[in-house]
Design a protein around this motif. Sequence first.
Motif, mmCIF file in Angstrom:
data_model
loop_
_atom_site.group_PDB
_atom_site.id
_atom_site.type_symbol
_atom_site.label_atom_id
_atom_site.label_comp_id
_atom_site.label_asym_id
_atom_site.label_seq_id
_atom_site.Cartn_x
_atom_site.Cartn_y
_atom_site.Cartn_z
ATOM 1 N N PHE A 107 53.350 52.211 7.210
ATOM 2 C CA PHE A 107 53.663 51.028 8.023
ATOM 3 C C PHE A 107 54.419 51.452 9.285
ATOM 4 O O PHE A 107 54.091 51.018 10.396
ATOM 5 C CB PHE A 107 54.534 50.029 7.241
ATOM 6 C CG PHE A 107 53.934 49.532 5.959
ATOM 7 C CD1 PHE A 107 52.562 49.559 5.731
ATOM 8 C CD2 PHE A 107 54.750 49.019 4.955
ATOM 9 C CE1 PHE A 107 52.019 49.098 4.539
ATOM 10 C CE2 PHE A 107 54.218 48.555 3.768
ATOM 11 C CZ PHE A 107 52.856 48.593 3.553
ATOM 12 N N ARG A 108 55.426 52.290 9.101
ATOM 13 C CA ARG A 108 56.239 52.718 10.249
ATOM 14 C C ARG A 108 55.417 53.561 11.226
ATOM 15 O O ARG A 108 55.602 53.471 12.450
ATOM 16 C CB ARG A 108 57.469 53.478 9.755
ATOM 17 C CG ARG A 108 58.526 52.560 9.115
ATOM 18 C CD ARG A 108 59.797 53.332 8.827
ATOM 19 N NE ARG A 108 59.641 54.205 7.675
ATOM 20 C CZ ARG A 108 60.013 53.898 6.442
ATOM 21 N NH1 ARG A 108 60.547 52.711 6.182
ATOM 22 N NH2 ARG A 108 59.860 54.753 5.456
ATOM 23 N N GLN A 109 54.520 54.381 10.688
ATOM 24 C CA GLN A 109 53.713 55.239 11.559
ATOM 25 C C GLN A 109 52.823 54.408 12.475
ATOM 26 O O GLN A 109 52.682 54.709 13.661
ATOM 27 C CB GLN A 109 52.865 56.194 10.707
ATOM 28 C CG GLN A 109 52.129 57.256 11.515
ATOM 29 C CD GLN A 109 51.703 58.445 10.663
ATOM 30 O OE1 GLN A 109 52.464 58.918 9.824
ATOM 31 N NE2 GLN A 109 50.497 58.920 10.855
ATOM 32 N N LEU A 110 52.215 53.346 11.936
ATOM 33 C CA LEU A 110 51.384 52.487 12.777
ATOM 34 C C LEU A 110 52.244 51.703 13.755
ATOM 35 O O LEU A 110 51.929 51.614 14.946
ATOM 36 C CB LEU A 110 50.559 51.525 11.918
ATOM 37 C CG LEU A 110 49.720 50.522 12.716
ATOM 38 C CD1 LEU A 110 48.724 51.235 13.628
ATOM 39 C CD2 LEU A 110 48.987 49.562 11.787
ATOM 40 N N ALA A 111 53.342 51.149 13.273
ATOM 41 C CA ALA A 111 54.203 50.352 14.138
ATOM 42 C C ALA A 111 54.718 51.175 15.322
ATOM 43 O O ALA A 111 54.837 50.663 16.440
ATOM 44 C CB ALA A 111 55.370 49.788 13.337
ATOM 45 N N ASP A 112 55.002 52.451 15.091
ATOM 46 C CA ASP A 112 55.533 53.314 16.144
ATOM 47 C C ASP A 112 54.449 53.873 17.061
ATOM 48 O O ASP A 112 54.759 54.408 18.132
ATOM 49 C CB ASP A 112 56.295 54.496 15.532
ATOM 50 C CG ASP A 112 57.564 54.062 14.812
ATOM 51 O OD1 ASP A 112 58.031 52.931 15.049
ATOM 52 O OD2 ASP A 112 58.091 54.843 13.993
ATOM 53 N N SER A 113 53.183 53.760 16.660
ATOM 54 C CA SER A 113 52.102 54.409 17.405
ATOM 55 C C SER A 113 51.638 53.620 18.618
ATOM 56 O O SER A 113 50.985 54.173 19.516
ATOM 57 C CB SER A 113 50.898 54.630 16.483
ATOM 58 O OG SER A 113 50.229 53.396 16.208
ATOM 59 N N ALA A 120 49.081 46.156 13.335
ATOM 60 C CA ALA A 120 50.412 46.581 13.760
ATOM 61 C C ALA A 120 51.457 45.490 13.544
ATOM 62 O O ALA A 120 52.594 45.776 13.150
ATOM 63 C CB ALA A 120 50.374 46.995 15.231
ATOM 64 N N LYS A 121 51.081 44.247 13.801
ATOM 65 C CA LYS A 121 52.031 43.154 13.595
ATOM 66 C C LYS A 121 52.423 43.051 12.128
ATOM 67 O O LYS A 121 53.596 42.823 11.799
ATOM 68 C CB LYS A 121 51.434 41.837 14.085
ATOM 69 C CG LYS A 121 51.291 41.742 15.595
ATOM 70 C CD LYS A 121 50.729 40.387 15.998
ATOM 71 C CE LYS A 121 50.585 40.283 17.515
ATOM 72 N NZ LYS A 121 50.018 38.966 17.937
ATOM 73 N N ALA A 122 51.449 43.220 11.238
ATOM 74 C CA ALA A 122 51.749 43.194 9.809
ATOM 75 C C ALA A 122 52.624 44.379 9.418
ATOM 76 O O ALA A 122 53.554 44.250 8.612
ATOM 77 C CB ALA A 122 50.457 43.196 9.002
#
Length: 249
Positions: free
Chosen positions: A82-88, A163-165
């Motif tokens: 989750f964090r990897q996508l949110a930060d990407s 990403a929002k999720a």
Amino acid sequence: MAQQMELPVFLINIERAAARRRLIEQQAAELGITLERVAGVDGSLVPQADWADADVDLFRRRNGRPMMAGEYGCYQSHLNAFRQLADSGRPAALVIEDDVALSADLMQRALSILEVVPDDCVVKLVNHRTVAFRPLFTSARGDRVGFSRFGPQGSSACYLLTAKAAERLATGMRPQSLPLDSALERSWQHGVPIYTSEKNLIDFGALRNETLIASQADYRGLKLRGWKKMPTHLFRVGEALRRAAYTFF
């Protein structure tokens, strides 16, 4: 728009699962799929005293047994995804575990599903069971997506993550008090819509039975008995009612 985007594929894998990684990387190379590794957390290497964001007492009451190291590691590994996508800065990703069997049409079908679902959801693409399916969306490739009115469905081995999720789940699913599969489906708690494809888009791979979490015998040996399991029964009844209210209405 989704059909034009390049959908990253996040592979969750722990260091000691080298054979699994080699096998799925070979599959991906043959299919022209590029994998981005998410560093998995090996729960067996983390002393329980160092477990972060895990409510072991609540887990015991809700599940009728103690939390296992493998469950802790699995949960933390998905939080890393989750964090990897949110930060990407990318809008979505396909998240897979290392025991699935990739298919030639997976990416096209996944992109087609992204075209028809909201941009703040998760879509599970493989499950152990889907009961009383409620269809909400149909992709251009004919895949129906909606709710399973009964659950948990089991397995979070392959899912579309926006990403929002990811942003909301990275905080909304902490602390851990359930196995990852059960916690992810609790939209009524974390607020993120969790949809499912009516039929699995892929199968499990050849190494599926070589579990890195625990065997069925391990689960049975840890289960509470008699009146000690009453909080678990009450929690599960409540969960069934909450799920029904969410998915029916």
